[in-house]
Enzyme design. Structure first.
Site, short mmCIF file in Angstrom:
data_model
loop_
_atom_site.label_atom_id
_atom_site.label_comp_id
_atom_site.label_asym_id
_atom_site.label_seq_id
_atom_site.Cartn_x
_atom_site.Cartn_y
_atom_site.Cartn_z
N GLY A 8 -20.35 10.02 -11.21
CA GLY A 8 -20.62 10.91 -10.09
C GLY A 8 -21.75 11.86 -10.43
N ASN A 10 -24.85 12.17 -9.61
CA ASN A 10 -25.76 12.68 -8.59
C ASN A 10 -25.05 13.42 -7.46
OD1 ASN A 10 -28.60 12.75 -8.60
ND2 ASN A 10 -28.68 10.52 -8.81
N LYS A 12 -22.70 16.77 -6.01
CA LYS A 12 -22.85 18.22 -6.17
C LYS A 12 -22.25 18.69 -7.49
CE LYS A 12 -22.91 19.29 -1.22
NZ LYS A 12 -22.21 20.00 -0.11
N ALA A 85 -11.43 14.22 -13.24
CA ALA A 85 -11.60 15.45 -12.48
C ALA A 85 -11.78 15.22 -10.98
CB ALA A 85 -12.80 16.23 -13.02
N ASN A 111 -6.21 20.68 -10.77
CA ASN A 111 -7.19 21.76 -10.63
C ASN A 111 -7.60 22.23 -12.01
OD1 ASN A 111 -8.35 24.49 -10.17
ND2 ASN A 111 -7.78 24.06 -8.05
N HIS A 142 -9.47 24.90 2.49
CA HIS A 142 -10.64 24.23 1.91
C HIS A 142 -11.69 23.97 3.00
CE1 HIS A 142 -7.88 23.42 -1.46
NE2 HIS A 142 -8.98 23.35 -2.18
N LYS A 146 -13.28 18.23 3.15
CA LYS A 146 -12.22 17.75 2.25
C LYS A 146 -11.33 16.75 2.97
CE LYS A 146 -8.66 19.37 -0.98
NZ LYS A 146 -9.21 18.55 -2.10
#
Length: 255
Positions: A8, A10, A12, A85, A111, A142, A146
């Site tokens: 992942g 690329n 955020k 994660a 989390n 959120h 999401k």
């Protein structure tokens, strides 16, 4: 030096992770995995795990739950520890993570925020002290993008309270179809989706003439990235097993 393979890369969170690791002398990203292979730092980015032929000390995953099966297979095959994660795992996927941890070291929590994990411990303490004299409700908020609801963190908090209360609670996610008084053996879990809310969680203990509210608010995704980076440094060289934030917070250094 701990060499990291970032899945992942690329996204955020991938960019936030790269920025944090670039400021550390003990960690280095040697390659990334992402459908978008345009590089933005010194490491190359591949479109699949199969395309990467190097050797990493730890895999950090901030990609998509759909990739979990391939990711676990890769980590077991290569003996590479994994910091899982990504959010939105199904109960079956959580079980797959637990099963895989018998063969390879995996760091997994719903989390990665230090504050959230402290909130969980405080909620457990409150549940043990207040007992069944207080009703328990959990509210999570959120951003509008999401996909899963309730959040994994809300369920983690509910599980923590339930464990401290002798597993006596059932979870109630919706009340609009019910016309009855609230039973005492449930935890209400409620979700809000809107705007760009990073993440807010409240655990409410409502008793007779008094209410105790424990809450946590994340102002940016960096709180989760910081936890993931610490987890990667912690996990490198660990034997097979399932590791959680508790071990990291307790400063377990045995490898």
């Amino acid at each position: 030096m701990t060499n990291i393979l970032l899945c992942g890369a690329n996204g955020k969170m991938g960019h936030v992770i790269e920025s944090m690791i670039s400021q550390r002398a003990d960690l280095s990203i040697i390659a990334g995995i992402d459908r978008n292979t345009v590089p933005y730092s010194r490491f190359p980015i591949y479109d699949s795990l199969e395309a990467f032929h190097g050797k990493a000390d730890v895999v950090m995953d901030f990609s998509n739950p759909a990739l979990l099966e391939d990711l676990l297979a890769y980590c077991i095959r290569t003996g590479t520890p994994l910091v899982a994660a990504t959010t939105g795992y199904t109960p079956e996927q959580v079980q797959a993570i637990q099963d895989a941890s018998r063969q390879v070291a995996i760091f997994f929590t719903f989390n990665l925020s230090l504050g959230i994990n402290l909130l969980m411990e405080l909620a457990q303490r409150a549940a043990a002290v207040l007992g069944d004299a207080f009703d328990v409700e959990i509210l999570e908020k959120h951003h509008r993008q999401k996909l899963d609801a309730p959040s994994g963190t809300a369920l983690m908090l509910a599980d923590a309270v339930n464990q401290a209360s002798g597993e006596r609670y059932q979870y109630q996610y919706d009340r609009h179809s019910r016309r009855q008084a609230r039973p005492g053996n449930e935890i209400g879990i409620h979700s809000v989706r809107g705007g760009t809310i990073v993440g807010e969680h409240e655990v409410i203990f409502a008793g007779r003439d008094e209410v105790l509210t424990l809450s946590h608010s994340a102002a940016s995704k960096e709180v989760f990235a910081a936890g993931a980076v610490s987890a990667a440094a912690f996990l490198a060289g660990r034997p097979a097993g399932l590791y959680r934030m508790k071990e990291l917070l307790e400063g377990d250094t045995a490898k």
